[in-house]
Design a protein around this motif. Structure first.
Motif, PDB file in Angstrom:
ATOM      1  N   GLU A 122       0.826  -1.209   0.000  1.00 59.97           N
ATOM      2  CA  GLU A 122       0.000   0.000   0.000  1.00 59.97           C
ATOM      3  C   GLU A 122       0.862   1.263   0.000  1.00 59.97           C
ATOM      4  N   ASP A 123       2.074   1.163   0.539  1.00 54.07           N
ATOM      5  CA  ASP A 123       2.979   2.316   0.516  1.00 54.07           C
ATOM      6  C   ASP A 123       3.278   2.735  -0.923  1.00 54.07           C
ATOM      7  N   ILE A 124       3.440   1.755  -1.801  1.00 54.94           N
ATOM      8  CA  ILE A 124       3.710   2.046  -3.210  1.00 54.94           C
ATOM      9  C   ILE A 124       2.455   2.598  -3.880  1.00 54.94           C
ATOM     10  N   THR A 125       1.314   2.024  -3.536  1.00 56.38           N
ATOM     11  CA  THR A 125       0.050   2.514  -4.089  1.00 56.38           C
ATOM     12  C   THR A 125      -0.148   3.988  -3.768  1.00 56.38           C
ATOM     13  N   VAL A 126       0.040   4.331  -2.510  1.00 59.08           N
ATOM     14  CA  VAL A 126      -0.135   5.722  -2.078  1.00 59.08           C
ATOM     15  C   VAL A 126       0.856   6.635  -2.789  1.00 59.08           C
ATOM     16  N   PHE A 127       2.094   6.184  -2.903  1.00 60.79           N
ATOM     17  CA  PHE A 127       3.122   7.008  -3.545  1.00 60.79           C
ATOM     18  C   PHE A 127       2.779   7.269  -5.007  1.00 60.79           C
ATOM     19  N   LEU A 128       2.356   6.244  -5.728  1.00 58.62           N
ATOM     20  CA  LEU A 128       2.012   6.413  -7.140  1.00 58.62           C
ATOM     21  C   LEU A 128       0.822   7.352  -7.311  1.00 58.62           C
ATOM     22  N   ILE A 129      -0.148   7.234  -6.414  1.00 61.87           N
ATOM     23  CA  ILE A 129      -1.310   8.128  -6.477  1.00 61.87           C
ATOM     24  C   ILE A 129      -0.883   9.565  -6.214  1.00 61.87           C
ATOM     25  N   GLU A 130      -0.015   9.751  -5.229  1.00 56.89           N
ATOM     26  CA  GLU A 130       0.473  11.097  -4.916  1.00 56.89           C
ATOM     27  C   GLU A 130       1.249  11.698  -6.085  1.00 56.89           C
ATOM     28  N   GLN A 131       1.946  10.835  -6.833  1.00 54.53           N
ATOM     29  CA  GLN A 131       2.705  11.302  -7.992  1.00 54.53           C
ATOM     30  C   GLN A 131       1.837  11.404  -9.250  1.00 54.53           C
ATOM     31  N   ARG A 132       0.556  11.059  -9.099  1.00 56.23           N
ATOM     32  CA  ARG A 132      -0.402  11.098 -10.208  1.00 56.23           C
ATOM     33  C   ARG A 132       0.058  10.224 -11.376  1.00 56.23           C
ATOM     34  N   ILE A 133       0.516   9.032 -11.029  1.00 53.77           N
ATOM     35  CA  ILE A 133       0.962   8.066 -12.032  1.00 53.77           C
ATOM     36  C   ILE A 133      -0.091   6.964 -12.145  1.00 53.77           C
ATOM     37  N   PRO A 134      -0.782   6.847 -13.275  1.00 52.95           N
ATOM     38  CA  PRO A 134      -1.743   5.750 -13.460  1.00 52.95           C
ATOM     39  C   PRO A 134      -1.006   4.408 -13.469  1.00 52.95           C
ATOM     40  N   PHE A 135      -1.595   3.392 -12.864  1.00 51.78           N
ATOM     41  CA  PHE A 135      -0.898   2.118 -12.757  1.00 51.78           C
ATOM     42  C   PHE A 135      -1.883   0.960 -12.739  1.00 51.78           C
ATOM     43  N   GLU A 136      -1.353  -0.221 -12.994  1.00 50.07           N
ATOM     44  CA  GLU A 136      -2.112  -1.466 -12.882  1.00 50.07           C
ATOM     45  C   GLU A 136      -1.411  -2.364 -11.873  1.00 50.07           C
ATOM     46  N   ILE A 137      -2.202  -3.080 -11.090  1.00 50.49           N
ATOM     47  CA  ILE A 137      -1.663  -3.953 -10.051  1.00 50.49           C
ATOM     48  C   ILE A 137      -1.712  -5.404 -10.515  1.00 50.49           C
ATOM     49  N   GLY A 138      -0.677  -6.153 -10.186  1.00 56.09           N
ATOM     50  CA  GLY A 138      -0.639  -7.578 -10.496  1.00 56.09           C
ATOM     51  C   GLY A 138       0.168  -8.304  -9.442  1.00 56.09           C
ATOM     52  N   GLU A 139       0.687  -9.458  -9.798  1.00 56.12           N
ATOM     53  CA  GLU A 139       1.563 -10.188  -8.898  1.00 56.12           C
ATOM     54  C   GLU A 139       2.533 -11.027  -9.711  1.00 56.12           C
TER      55      GLU A 139
END
Length: 203
Positions: A122-139
């Protein structure tokens, strides 16, 4: 060398070269899929003498040297520059460069693959959102031993034409590097300073 041994070596070489061509043209680095497709294309029925991933990687390097000329090294350089820029952005997560961009076998289709380290994904999720970087999650399945593996969260995003793949380690990943899918040995990883040195060596 016996005729049988020579034939086996020749078959391994042909499959490795065909698999390398498939990898170079497709842009992905699924060695097993490329190996199977090469066997199918060559019409080889005897599958007891197949090349290793290391042999295929060597054939890929040779293919790029012959057919890509000066273009491929420039692509590697540009992707490493993009990697360094991203690593500075993700500095709080101790980024390490891995994969084909580090190995020097990348092409225009290759993603910049970074390992990041955080308390939670979630730390990465929050950081990407704060940087306004659209992303997709996987594993991603990451292997540490013969029967030891874990599934780690991944984040995919684009910066311009460059695709980034972030694999996030939330436990012991920082201390123990996973195994390479190519040779089964400890996966090479480079920190920011090491990537900077790589770029200097190419100028």
């Amino acid at each position: 060398m016996t005729k049988r041994k020579h034939k086996d070596n020749r078959q391994r070489l042909l499959i490795a070269q065909q698999a390398a061509k498939i990898l170079a043209k497709s842009g992905n680095r699924d060695f097993l899929a490329a190996k199977n497709k090469a066997v199918e294309r060559l019409g080889i029925l005897d599958k007891t003498q197949l090349p290793t991933n290391i042999e295929i990687e060597r054939a890929l390097i040779e293919y790029q040297r012959i057919f890509c000329g000066d273009e491929q090294p420039q692509i590697v350089f540009s992707l490493r520059q993009a990697a360094l820029k991203a690593m500075k952005l993700f500095a709080d997560f101790s980024p390490k460069l891995v994969g084909s961009v580090l190995a020097g076998t990348s092409d225009q289709h290759s993603p910049v693959h970074l390992h990041l380290f955080a308390d939670t994904s979630e730390d990465i999720t929050v950081f990407l959102i704060e940087q306004r970087i659209p992303f997709e999650i996987g594993e991603q399945k990451v292997r540490y031993g013969h029967d030891v593996h874990e599934f780690q969260p991944t984040f995919n995003f684009y910066a311009g034409d460059v695709r980034f793949l972030l694999t996030v380690f939330v436990s012991h990943g920082k201390k123990q590097s996973p195994l390479s899918p190519i040779d089964g040995k400890t996966m090479p990883r480079a920190n920011t300073m090491e990537v900077e040195k790589l770029l200097v060596s190419l100028t």
